[in-house]
Design an enzyme around this catalytic site. Sequence first.
Site, short mmCIF file in Angstrom:
data_model
loop_
_atom_site.label_atom_id
_atom_site.label_comp_id
_atom_site.label_asym_id
_atom_site.label_seq_id
_atom_site.Cartn_x
_atom_site.Cartn_y
_atom_site.Cartn_z
N ASP A 216 0.36 -2.67 -10.83
CA ASP A 216 -0.87 -3.39 -10.54
C ASP A 216 -1.94 -2.94 -11.53
OD1 ASP A 216 -2.91 -4.97 -9.12
OD2 ASP A 216 -1.44 -4.99 -7.49
N HIS A 287 -3.05 -9.06 -12.50
CA HIS A 287 -2.83 -7.70 -11.99
C HIS A 287 -2.10 -6.82 -13.01
CE1 HIS A 287 -4.30 -8.12 -7.84
NE2 HIS A 287 -3.78 -9.32 -7.84
N GLU A 351 -3.31 -14.21 -7.74
CA GLU A 351 -4.64 -13.85 -8.24
C GLU A 351 -4.68 -13.69 -9.76
OE1 GLU A 351 -6.29 -11.62 -4.27
OE2 GLU A 351 -5.20 -10.36 -5.69
C1 TNX Z 1 -4.55 -9.51 -1.64
S1 TNX Z 1 -1.51 -10.24 -1.24
C2 TNX Z 1 -3.67 -9.12 -2.62
C3 TNX Z 1 -3.45 -7.68 -2.88
C4 TNX Z 1 -4.45 -6.84 -2.16
C5 TNX Z 1 -4.61 -7.32 -0.73
C6 TNX Z 1 -5.57 -6.49 0.09
C7 TNX Z 1 -1.76 -10.49 -2.66
C8 TNX Z 1 -0.74 -11.33 -3.20
N1 TNX Z 1 -2.84 -10.01 -3.28
O1 TNX Z 1 -3.48 -7.46 -4.26
O2 TNX Z 1 -4.01 -5.52 -2.19
O3 TNX Z 1 -5.07 -8.66 -0.74
O4 TNX Z 1 -5.55 -6.87 1.43
#
Ligand code: TNX
Length: 575
Positions: A216, A287, A351
């Site tokens: 990450d 990420h 994301e």
């Molecule tokens: C969303 S779940 C994210 C994570 C974070 C999390 C915190 C996802 C695919 N992405 O990167 O750690 O929320 O709740």
Amino acid sequence: MKRALSLTLFLLLAIYASAGRASYDIIPLPQEMKVDTTQLFILADGMSITYDASNAESSRIAQFMQEWVKEATGIVLGLTPDNKNAQVKLRLASPTTLKGKKNKKPVAQTEQEKESYTLSVGKDGIMLTAHEPVGLFRAAQTLRKALPVTKGQQAAADGKQAIELPFATISDQPRFAYRGVLLDCARHFFPLDFVKQYIDVMALHGCNQFHWHLSDDQGWRFEVKALPDLAVKGSVREKTVIGPSRMRIYDNVPYGGYYTQDECRELVRYAAERYINVIPEIDMPGHMMSALHVYPNLGCTGGPYAVSPNWGVMRDVLCGGNPETLEFLKTVFGEICDVFPSPYIHIGGDECPKERWQKCPKCQSKIKELGLTDESLVKVEGGDSRGTQDGRSAENKLQSYINQEIEQFLSSRGRSIIGWDEILAGGLTEDAIVMSWRGTKGGVAAAKQKHRVIMSPNVYAYIDHPQLKDYGKQPRTTDSYVVSCSKIYSFEPIVPDELSGQDSDYILGVQANLWAEQVAFPEHALYQLLPRLGAMCEVQWCAPEKKDFDSFKARLPQLKKLYDKMGLVYCNEVE
Ligand code: TNX
């Protein structure tokens, strides 16, 4: 008469320190049970477990059984292969089906049927029967959880320990084939020994898929032999934000750690012995700050980039137009395949903001070359997108192009990809499995497109969130909403009114996710996990009509005794 009675009683007590009675009211609750509490089998020191000597797995499961009986009750059982007179028998054969008939079907079994078992307790002792060793393992876990936790109580004069087991017949198999739990080892690095303990806890709850989040923005945790700097440099951040990221207050302490390939292989072996598959995740193309720090040429701006000391979604992502990006990803995923035999490899995909790609000449020329165009910029599915743009934009299609390249690469190694639900936006690649996290909408949409789906909706499945309404009662953690045991328990993965008929067959199962931005220590991780995994495992295992939260709460104290015996930290309140 009275005298005779008390003499018998005395003798019985002298022979056995009958330290307690088993109860089959366990978690997850087996699908079918018939219990006769008027008849008891006494299991005592000196009795033995038998197994099929020609089957190595059966022998290993017998050893587990021996350890578990000793752990809970102090009773020491012997191990004697192929012995008809043993009191605990592990038998590989067709278990009776849930309907009570012999299962003679020669046809292929479903994944769930492969895990089915029967457990019967009668005058001759305890019999665990299954088609496959995995079923025996599930049966052994059921017996383990049914045992009274009595170790440490006083033994009789002759030192013999014993417990009572009511006669019973249990037929069981899981509802879903995929029963997962994620551990985020990127935001915080957890020692391998703890990851093994996490596997043990998963096995106790009947889970079978460990999703290992290995990369990450805040750290790269997987050794890649062809790119030695990646883990050495990409695993270390110079500092970590304290409290909310927007405050920009840091601890100024370097933080790092990664797993060597040997350690990963060791974990894969450890998990396989407990019938858990390890699914590694390399999260791309977003990420990726930890990799960009080491290879700034892979970013659209060229950097420099730091391994992120902050949480949240980062603007900088892998460049979608640079051919070196795909080369890099194939090197990484190639070594991932060398180390992890999992049929599924998680490629992340969540994301990934597109603002760099919109301005990057390389990305834009790749978009032209591939003939990708904007179709619809409105949100198509999913809920909260935290800075990412849904819809069929050319940039989202570029992400799908990368997914497709990686899917083909992994398919040549016999693997399927799993991606977070954002991979729907630019169009799903042929074989992609969708992990639905922004609610269930993405999962529903994917199932309707005949793609396999794992449900992991944040409001039900994100165990990085608090489990109690009163934040002051628990360690500080991700705090935008509460994910209580009852909330988790209420989740129905075959979303009512949305999924039915064949579409529901695409729901492989359910997963709980333990993100670790705010979870830095094993004890805290366990506190987040337990007893919520108890609630989650009933969603994963039990038929919906058999689920009942009050019954779950009533069955929890027995499981907690085992948690105590195993030295596990857990939250002592349930909401
Ligand atoms: C969303 S779940 C994210 C994570 C974070 C999390 C915190 C996802 C695919 N992405 O990167 O750690 O929320 O709740």
